[in-house]
Enzyme design. Structure first.
Site, PDB file in Angstrom:
ATOM      1  N   GLU A  72       0.820  -1.215   0.000  1.00 23.56           N
ATOM      2  CA  GLU A  72       0.000   0.000   0.000  1.00 23.56           C
ATOM      3  C   GLU A  72       0.850   1.260   0.000  1.00 23.56           C
ATOM      4  O   GLU A  72       0.637   2.175  -0.799  1.00 23.56           O
ATOM      5  CB  GLU A  72      -0.936   0.017   1.221  1.00 23.56           C
ATOM      6  CG  GLU A  72      -1.740   1.303   1.295  1.00 23.56           C
ATOM      7  CD  GLU A  72      -2.764   1.327   2.409  1.00 23.56           C
ATOM      8  OE1 GLU A  72      -3.585   2.265   2.411  1.00 23.56           O
ATOM      9  OE2 GLU A  72      -2.758   0.427   3.261  1.00 23.56           O
ATOM     10  N   ASP A  92      -0.688  -5.035   3.156  1.00 27.83           N
ATOM     11  CA  ASP A  92      -1.234  -3.848   3.809  1.00 27.83           C
ATOM     12  C   ASP A  92      -0.658  -3.825   5.219  1.00 27.83           C
ATOM     13  O   ASP A  92      -1.036  -4.635   6.070  1.00 27.83           O
ATOM     14  CB  ASP A  92      -2.761  -3.883   3.857  1.00 27.83           C
ATOM     15  CG  ASP A  92      -3.341  -2.531   4.265  1.00 27.83           C
ATOM     16  OD1 ASP A  92      -2.592  -1.716   4.839  1.00 27.83           O
ATOM     17  OD2 ASP A  92      -4.529  -2.291   4.014  1.00 27.83           O
ATOM     18  N   ILE A  94      -0.844  -1.718   7.754  1.00 25.60           N
ATOM     19  CA  ILE A  94      -1.860  -1.434   8.771  1.00 25.60           C
ATOM     20  C   ILE A  94      -3.182  -1.271   8.034  1.00 25.60           C
ATOM     21  O   ILE A  94      -3.448  -0.219   7.438  1.00 25.60           O
ATOM     22  CB  ILE A  94      -1.558  -0.161   9.596  1.00 25.60           C
ATOM     23  CG1 ILE A  94      -0.249  -0.301  10.358  1.00 25.60           C
ATOM     24  CG2 ILE A  94      -2.704   0.119  10.561  1.00 25.60           C
ATOM     25  CD1 ILE A  94       0.104   0.914  11.219  1.00 25.60           C
ATOM     26  N   ASP A  95      -3.996  -2.308   8.037  1.00 21.76           N
ATOM     27  CA  ASP A  95      -5.339  -2.183   7.473  1.00 21.76           C
ATOM     28  C   ASP A  95      -6.228  -1.675   8.594  1.00 21.76           C
ATOM     29  O   ASP A  95      -6.435  -2.361   9.598  1.00 21.76           O
ATOM     30  CB  ASP A  95      -5.841  -3.532   6.949  1.00 21.76           C
ATOM     31  CG  ASP A  95      -7.123  -3.358   6.147  1.00 21.76           C
ATOM     32  OD1 ASP A  95      -7.264  -2.298   5.499  1.00 21.76           O
ATOM     33  OD2 ASP A  95      -7.972  -4.256   6.170  1.00 21.76           O
ATOM     34  N   THR A  97      -5.930   2.124   9.156  1.00 18.38           N
ATOM     35  CA  THR A  97      -5.078   3.226   9.626  1.00 18.38           C
ATOM     36  C   THR A  97      -5.877   4.258  10.407  1.00 18.38           C
ATOM     37  O   THR A  97      -5.418   4.768  11.431  1.00 18.38           O
ATOM     38  CB  THR A  97      -4.360   3.896   8.435  1.00 18.38           C
ATOM     39  OG1 THR A  97      -3.532   2.932   7.786  1.00 18.38           O
ATOM     40  CG2 THR A  97      -3.502   5.059   8.907  1.00 18.38           C
ATOM     41  N   ASP A 222      -6.019  -4.630   0.524  1.00 21.43           N
ATOM     42  CA  ASP A 222      -7.028  -4.774   1.576  1.00 21.43           C
ATOM     43  C   ASP A 222      -7.656  -6.165   1.576  1.00 21.43           C
ATOM     44  O   ASP A 222      -8.069  -6.662   2.618  1.00 21.43           O
ATOM     45  CB  ASP A 222      -8.164  -3.758   1.386  1.00 21.43           C
ATOM     46  CG  ASP A 222      -7.703  -2.319   1.468  1.00 21.43           C
ATOM     47  OD1 ASP A 222      -6.972  -1.988   2.409  1.00 21.43           O
ATOM     48  OD2 ASP A 222      -8.086  -1.520   0.585  1.00 21.43           O
TER      49      ASP A 222
END
Length: 283
Positions: A72, A92, A94-95, A97, A222
């Site tokens: 990402e 990802d 930190i899915d 954020t 994601d």
């Protein structure tokens, strides 16, 4: 026959757990939450996102130097988002954020691994819950080692549906999102939920906690890992207009059954965001 990708999956689980430790430590320290904006004032990124992605990519590069990456934050920095036949890690860091910024307690590290454009394994680590969701193609889906199974509910009127509103605040897009939401609520369904992270929403489908999840505007990082976790738990994937899902299309329905997915699709106002693999604009 030996599983040629098991070593890679074991590494993904280990590095996801290590990344989760970084995320949890950062949540305890507001100084680490320097917040920046990407495409809009509600599309957020933090130094922790960037740090975690680099941690994962560097760790994987050392062990699998010929593999490709779609990350990402790398894409946000101008790297292409191209899914080829090569072994590709789809990350990802930190899915969720926005959840992370506000300490809303659903934050995940998501790592999908694709070969020949098919996801071979998926790892989603829900950091604050300490839940490690995993799936290997043809071998089932698990949470902390326990098998996952989607809900057996076949009546959408007895269902909970998960969705999110995304980060696009264009008035026309927002109107379509709320038009879909109104129609889904009015079926009527038991309720609408959203964890604030696509990866965890998909894991909730896999775990049988919700019957379906839909969203337009998500990205391949994601949903890559979660898509396999859903199907390996007995669920189905579908495009928001029906038919096969394309994980680069930024549109997805994940459900416990074809019946629920098809019923849900009838209520959705579809639109097509720019694809993840669309050519980058010329500078």
């Amino acid at each position: 026959m030996a599983d040629v990708w098991q070593n890679a999956m074991d590494h993904a689980v280990a590095v996801a757990r290590k990344a989760g430790e970084v995320v949890r430590a950062a949540l305890q320290d507001d100084r680490r939450k320097t917040v920046m904006m990407k495409s809009s004032s509600v599309d957020l990124v933090t130094q922790t996102d960037q740090k975690v992605e680099q941690l994962i990519i560097q760790s994987v590069k050392e062990k699998f130097p010929t593999h490709s990456f779609i990350g990402e934050e790398s894409v946000a920095a101008g790297e292409p988002s191209l899914l080829t036949d090569s072994p590709t890690w789809i990350i990802d860091p930190i899915d969720g954020t926005t959840n992370f910024v506000h300490t809303f307690p659903f934050v995940a590290v998501s790592i999908g691994f694709a070969v020949d454009k098919k996801v071979e394994f998926g790892v989603v680590y829900s950091c604050l819950e300490d839940k490690m969701y995993t799936a290997r193609r043809g071998r089932g889906a698990f949470c902390n080692g326990e098998p996952l199974q989607v809900s057996a509910q076949e009546d959408i009127k007895q269902s909970i549906i998960a969705t999110e509103f995304g980060s696009n605040r264009d008035a026309e897009v927002v109107d379509k999102i709320f038009a879909s939401l109104k129609k889904v609520v009015s079926i009527p369904v038991h309720g609408i939920r959203g964890a604030g992270t696509a990866a965890i929403n998909m894991c909730l489908v896999a775990a049988g906690c919700v019957e379906a999840y839909y969203e337009i505007g998500i990205h391949v990082w994601d949903v890559a890992a979660g898509s396999l976790i859903v199907t390996e738990a007995g669920g189905v994937l579908m495009d928001v207009e029906g038919g096969s899902v394309d994980i680069m299309s930024r549109r997805i329905v994940a459900a416990n059954s074809t019946a629920i997915a098809e019923r849900l699709v009838k209520e959705l106002h579809s639109f097509s965001p720019p694809r993840d693999d669309a050519p980058l604009p010329k500078q």
